[in-house]
Each structure stands twice: as C-alpha cells, then as structure tokens.
Scaffold this motif. Structure first.
Motif, PDB file in Angstrom:
ATOM      1  N   MET A 163      11.894  85.888 -28.611  1.00 18.25           N
ATOM      2  CA  MET A 163      10.865  84.790 -27.899  1.00 18.25           C
ATOM      3  C   MET A 163       9.953  85.658 -27.449  1.00 18.25           C
ATOM      4  SD  MET A 163      11.848  81.769 -25.275  1.00 18.25           S
ATOM      5  CE  MET A 163      12.805  80.849 -26.176  1.00 18.25           C
ATOM      6  N   ASN A 164       8.478  85.093 -27.647  1.00 18.34           N
ATOM      7  CA  ASN A 164       7.470  85.571 -27.293  1.00 18.34           C
ATOM      8  C   ASN A 164       7.362  87.029 -27.795  1.00 18.34           C
ATOM      9  OD1 ASN A 164       5.809  83.644 -26.504  1.00 18.34           O
ATOM     10  ND2 ASN A 164       6.152  84.084 -24.343  1.00 18.34           N
ATOM     11  N   ASP A 165       7.869  87.462 -28.969  1.00 18.02           N
ATOM     12  CA  ASP A 165       7.923  89.034 -29.458  1.00 18.02           C
ATOM     13  C   ASP A 165       8.565  89.792 -28.592  1.00 18.02           C
ATOM     14  OD1 ASP A 165       6.894  88.673 -31.933  1.00 18.02           O
ATOM     15  OD2 ASP A 165       4.631  88.924 -31.278  1.00 18.02           O
ATOM     16  N   ILE A 166       9.798  89.415 -27.717  1.00 19.22           N
ATOM     17  CA  ILE A 166      10.629  90.172 -26.977  1.00 19.22           C
ATOM     18  C   ILE A 166      11.790  89.657 -27.500  1.00 19.22           C
ATOM     19  CG2 ILE A 166      11.516  90.740 -24.841  1.00 19.22           C
ATOM     20  CD1 ILE A 166       8.708  89.839 -23.597  1.00 19.22           C
ATOM     21  N   ASN A 171       5.408  79.664 -26.873  1.00  9.70           N
ATOM     22  CA  ASN A 171       6.544  80.438 -26.913  1.00  9.70           C
ATOM     23  C   ASN A 171       7.296  80.323 -28.392  1.00  9.70           C
ATOM     24  OD1 ASN A 171       6.314  81.560 -24.425  1.00  9.70           O
ATOM     25  ND2 ASN A 171       7.612  80.076 -23.475  1.00  9.70           N
ATOM     26  N   ALA A 172       7.040  81.104 -29.157  1.00  9.75           N
ATOM     27  CA  ALA A 172       7.719  81.244 -30.703  1.00  9.75           C
ATOM     28  C   ALA A 172       9.237  81.715 -30.475  1.00  9.75           C
ATOM     29  CB  ALA A 172       7.087  82.083 -31.444  1.00  9.75           C
ATOM     30  N   HIS A 173      10.106  81.229 -30.977  1.00  8.59           N
ATOM     31  CA  HIS A 173      11.487  81.584 -30.956  1.00  8.59           C
ATOM     32  C   HIS A 173      12.218  81.486 -32.475  1.00  8.59           C
ATOM     33  CE1 HIS A 173      10.861  77.370 -30.858  1.00  8.59           C
ATOM     34  NE2 HIS A 173      12.127  77.405 -31.174  1.00  8.59           N
ATOM     35  N   GLN A 174      13.284  82.340 -32.224  1.00 11.69           N
ATOM     36  CA  GLN A 174      14.226  82.641 -33.559  1.00 11.69           C
ATOM     37  C   GLN A 174      15.514  83.294 -32.902  1.00 11.69           C
ATOM     38  OE1 GLN A 174      12.952  85.883 -36.061  1.00 11.69           O
ATOM     39  NE2 GLN A 174      13.034  84.209 -37.668  1.00 11.69           N
ATOM     40  N   PHE A 175      16.665  82.841 -33.581  1.00  8.46           N
ATOM     41  CA  PHE A 175      17.641  83.579 -33.376  1.00  8.46           C
ATOM     42  C   PHE A 175      18.122  84.449 -34.628  1.00  8.46           C
ATOM     43  CE2 PHE A 175      18.173  80.106 -30.436  1.00  8.46           C
ATOM     44  CZ  PHE A 175      18.854  80.721 -29.216  1.00  8.46           C
ATOM     45  N   PHE A 176      18.810  85.443 -34.598  1.00  8.16           N
ATOM     46  CA  PHE A 176      19.034  86.485 -35.542  1.00  8.16           C
ATOM     47  C   PHE A 176      20.515  86.842 -35.299  1.00  8.16           C
ATOM     48  CE2 PHE A 176      20.036  90.539 -37.574  1.00  8.16           C
ATOM     49  CZ  PHE A 176      19.843  90.145 -39.017  1.00  8.16           C
ATOM     50  N   TYR A 194      10.616  82.326 -37.205  1.00  4.53           N
ATOM     51  CA  TYR A 194       9.865  82.470 -35.988  1.00  4.53           C
ATOM     52  C   TYR A 194       8.722  81.510 -35.888  1.00  4.53           C
ATOM     53  CZ  TYR A 194       8.125  85.241 -32.063  1.00  4.53           C
ATOM     54  OH  TYR A 194       7.506  85.715 -30.645  1.00  4.53           O
ATOM     55  N   HIS A 195       8.846  80.788 -34.839  1.00  6.70           N
ATOM     56  CA  HIS A 195       7.952  79.575 -34.554  1.00  6.70           C
ATOM     57  C   HIS A 195       7.820  78.937 -33.061  1.00  6.70           C
ATOM     58  CE1 HIS A 195      11.877  77.540 -34.955  1.00  6.70           C
ATOM     59  NE2 HIS A 195      11.141  76.328 -34.346  1.00  6.70           N
ATOM     60  N   SER A 196       7.011  78.166 -33.029  1.00  6.86           N
ATOM     61  CA  SER A 196       6.717  77.639 -31.875  1.00  6.86           C
ATOM     62  C   SER A 196       6.302  75.899 -32.157  1.00  6.86           C
ATOM     63  CB  SER A 196       5.526  77.956 -31.023  1.00  6.86           C
ATOM     64  OG  SER A 196       4.422  77.989 -31.560  1.00  6.86           O
ATOM     65  N   HIS A 197       6.477  75.237 -30.972  1.00 10.19           N
ATOM     66  CA  HIS A 197       6.051  73.470 -31.281  1.00 10.19           C
ATOM     67  C   HIS A 197       5.362  73.031 -30.269  1.00 10.19           C
ATOM     68  CE1 HIS A 197       9.678  72.741 -33.763  1.00 10.19           C
ATOM     69  NE2 HIS A 197      10.406  73.735 -33.092  1.00 10.19           N
ATOM     70  N   SER A 198       4.302  72.263 -30.694  1.00  6.54           N
ATOM     71  CA  SER A 198       3.319  71.671 -29.802  1.00  6.54           C
ATOM     72  C   SER A 198       3.833  70.604 -28.751  1.00  6.54           C
ATOM     73  CB  SER A 198       2.105  71.113 -30.318  1.00  6.54           C
ATOM     74  OG  SER A 198       2.548  70.049 -31.232  1.00  6.54           O
ATOM     75  N   GLU A 199       4.930  69.933 -29.373  1.00  9.35           N
ATOM     76  CA  GLU A 199       5.428  68.637 -28.548  1.00  9.35           C
ATOM     77  C   GLU A 199       6.936  68.741 -28.458  1.00  9.35           C
ATOM     78  OE1 GLU A 199       3.266  66.411 -27.387  1.00  9.35           O
ATOM     79  OE2 GLU A 199       1.793  67.714 -28.595  1.00  9.35           O
ATOM     80  N   GLN A 200       7.521  69.440 -29.220  1.00 10.18           N
ATOM     81  CA  GLN A 200       9.152  69.295 -29.167  1.00 10.18           C
ATOM     82  C   GLN A 200       9.820  70.237 -28.247  1.00 10.18           C
ATOM     83  OE1 GLN A 200      10.815  70.323 -33.046  1.00 10.18           O
ATOM     84  NE2 GLN A 200      13.013  70.354 -32.178  1.00 10.18           N
ATOM     85  N   GLU A 201      10.390  69.956 -27.542  1.00  7.37           N
ATOM     86  CA  GLU A 201      11.309  70.646 -26.415  1.00  7.37           C
ATOM     87  C   GLU A 201      12.613  71.096 -26.748  1.00  7.37           C
ATOM     88  OE1 GLU A 201      10.216  70.269 -22.252  1.00  7.37           O
ATOM     89  OE2 GLU A 201      12.071  70.084 -21.762  1.00  7.37           O
ATOM     90  N   GLU A 202      13.187  72.108 -26.701  1.00  3.88           N
ATOM     91  CA  GLU A 202      14.204  72.477 -27.241  1.00  3.88           C
ATOM     92  C   GLU A 202      15.045  73.133 -25.907  1.00  3.88           C
ATOM     93  OE1 GLU A 202      14.044  73.572 -31.562  1.00  3.88           O
ATOM     94  OE2 GLU A 202      12.317  74.612 -30.268  1.00  3.88           O
ATOM     95  N   PHE A 203      16.590  72.943 -26.061  1.00  2.00           N
ATOM     96  CA  PHE A 203      17.436  73.851 -25.279  1.00  2.00           C
ATOM     97  C   PHE A 203      18.375  74.487 -26.272  1.00  2.00           C
ATOM     98  CE2 PHE A 203      21.548  73.938 -23.158  1.00  2.00           C
ATOM     99  CZ  PHE A 203      21.160  74.397 -21.733  1.00  2.00           C
ATOM    100  N   PHE A 204      18.969  75.482 -25.972  1.00  2.00           N
ATOM    101  CA  PHE A 204      19.804  76.206 -26.862  1.00  2.00           C
ATOM    102  C   PHE A 204      21.105  76.928 -26.018  1.00  2.00           C
ATOM    103  CE2 PHE A 204      15.743  76.924 -28.841  1.00  2.00           C
ATOM    104  CZ  PHE A 204      15.958  76.632 -29.784  1.00  2.00           C
ATOM    105  N   ILE A 205      22.163  76.727 -26.492  1.00  6.64           N
ATOM    106  CA  ILE A 205      23.359  77.410 -25.859  1.00  6.64           C
ATOM    107  C   ILE A 205      24.251  78.146 -26.757  1.00  6.64           C
ATOM    108  CG2 ILE A 205      24.850  75.220 -25.515  1.00  6.64           C
ATOM    109  CD1 ILE A 205      25.794  76.368 -22.921  1.00  6.64           C
ATOM    110  N   ILE A 206      24.755  79.182 -26.492  1.00  3.27           N
ATOM    111  CA  ILE A 206      25.242  79.861 -27.361  1.00  3.27           C
ATOM    112  C   ILE A 206      27.151  79.661 -27.217  1.00  3.27           C
ATOM    113  CG2 ILE A 206      26.169  82.358 -28.266  1.00  3.27           C
ATOM    114  CD1 ILE A 206      23.183  81.466 -28.466  1.00  3.27           C
ATOM    115  N   LEU A 207      27.641  79.024 -28.232  1.00  7.17           N
ATOM    116  CA  LEU A 207      28.956  78.580 -28.038  1.00  7.17           C
ATOM    117  C   LEU A 207      29.999  79.468 -28.449  1.00  7.17           C
ATOM    118  CD1 LEU A 207      28.634  74.854 -29.578  1.00  7.17           C
ATOM    119  CD2 LEU A 207      28.611  75.636 -27.158  1.00  7.17           C
ATOM    120  N   SER A 208      29.676  80.358 -29.621  1.00  8.82           N
ATOM    121  CA  SER A 208      30.512  81.454 -29.881  1.00  8.82           C
ATOM    122  C   SER A 208      29.680  82.616 -30.549  1.00  8.82           C
ATOM    123  CB  SER A 208      31.772  81.175 -30.668  1.00  8.82           C
ATOM    124  OG  SER A 208      31.226  80.764 -31.791  1.00  8.82           O
ATOM    125  N   GLY A 209      29.961  83.654 -30.504  1.00 11.46           N
ATOM    126  CA  GLY A 209      29.299  84.894 -31.451  1.00 11.46           C
ATOM    127  C   GLY A 209      28.335  85.559 -30.552  1.00 11.46           C
TER     128      GLY A 209
END
Length: 158
Positions: free
Chosen positions: A72-75, A93-98, A51-66
């Motif tokens: 995100m933000n403890d929600i 905004n910290a983020h992580q997938f499980f 679970y982490h956040s970035h100061s400079e890196q912008e990210e975009f995620f799309i779920i392809l399967s599963g």
C-alpha cells in the motif's frame, strides 16, 4: 430474504479463474446492492489484483487465514490472520495483496459498489474508467485495447 451458510453458497455466486483463484460473492448471494462482500482465496505466489487505487470505491480487508504481503502506497506490510485495514476512497492509496506463504491466503473484501469509478494502476501508468455501464482503459491520452487486469496472465505467456 435467504440466510446462507458460507459452505452452501450457490455456485452462481462463485468465480474461479484459470489458476483456480476463487472468489465467493457473499454480498450478491445475500441480495446486497450498495456494498459487496467477497471472500478471496489467493494461491501461494499469486497476487489478489494488480496494484491499483480507486477514486470512488471504499474498501475494507480482513485476513481470515494464511499470511501474505499488503503493498500500500509502495510500502510492503506483512499481514496474518486477524489483520484488517481500510482503504478509503479517493485517497490515491494504491493497494495489492501477494501470497508469499505456503497456504491459501483467505481475505474478506468488503467495499462500496460504485457505478462511476476511476482505477489507477501506477506500475503501468494505466487508468480504468468505469462510467455509464462501460469501462475505458487508457494510458494518459492513448486508449489501450489489449491490456488485461489479470495479474497472473504472464504465467501463461512464458
């Protein structure tokens, strides 16, 4: 320029960790320098990252399967095939997938390549600073030498 098919990406643009979680570096394979495009395959009952956040890196995620959980933000949000979300830089905004499902969670992860970035891992109060081609890890004022970003390493320490 070379046009690849995703099924023919050379092995030099693939990485598998000790649990078999696979990443395919499509952006690198295509020659991209300023953005990365990865396909991440997360096994059931495993995390994509700590679970982490970035100061400079912008990210975009799309779920392809599963399916899985995006924290995100403890929600926690349930995510399924077709869901997508952007994580802007510097917003804290910290983020992580499980992967809480029974099949591989496949995520396309697109982001900016940043040579200077501060990642904050709030669960551990750890900072990872990328600067001048080096990385520094510390907790507040103490440098931490034996810490690892691998969220699944604890499975082998038991």
């Amino acid at each position: 320029m070379h046009i690849y098919n995703i099924s023919d990406v050379p092995n030099s643009y693939k990485r598998s960790d000790y649990l078999g979680i696979e990443q395919i570096f499509l952006g690198k394979a295509a020659g991209s320098n300023k953005i990365y495009v990865n396909i991440d395959h997360i096994k059931p009952n495993h995390y994509s990252s700590k679970y982490h956040s970035h100061s400079e890196q912008e990210e975009f995620f799309i779920i392809l399967s599963g399916s899985g959980i995006l924290r995100m933000n403890d929600i926690e949000y349930e995510v399924i095939k077709g869901d997508f979300v952007a994580k802007t830089a510097g917003d804290g905004n910290a983020h992580q997938f499980f992967n809480d499902g029974d099949e591989i969670l496949e995520i396309m992860d697109i982001g900016t390549v940043e040579t200077e970035d501060i990642c904050f891992y709030p669960d551990e109060d750890i900072f990872l600073v990328k600067s001048h081609g080096e990385s520094f890890v510390f907790r507040k004022e103490d440098n931490v030498i034996d810490w690892d970003t691998d969220p699944n390493l604890s499975f082998f320490k038991q």
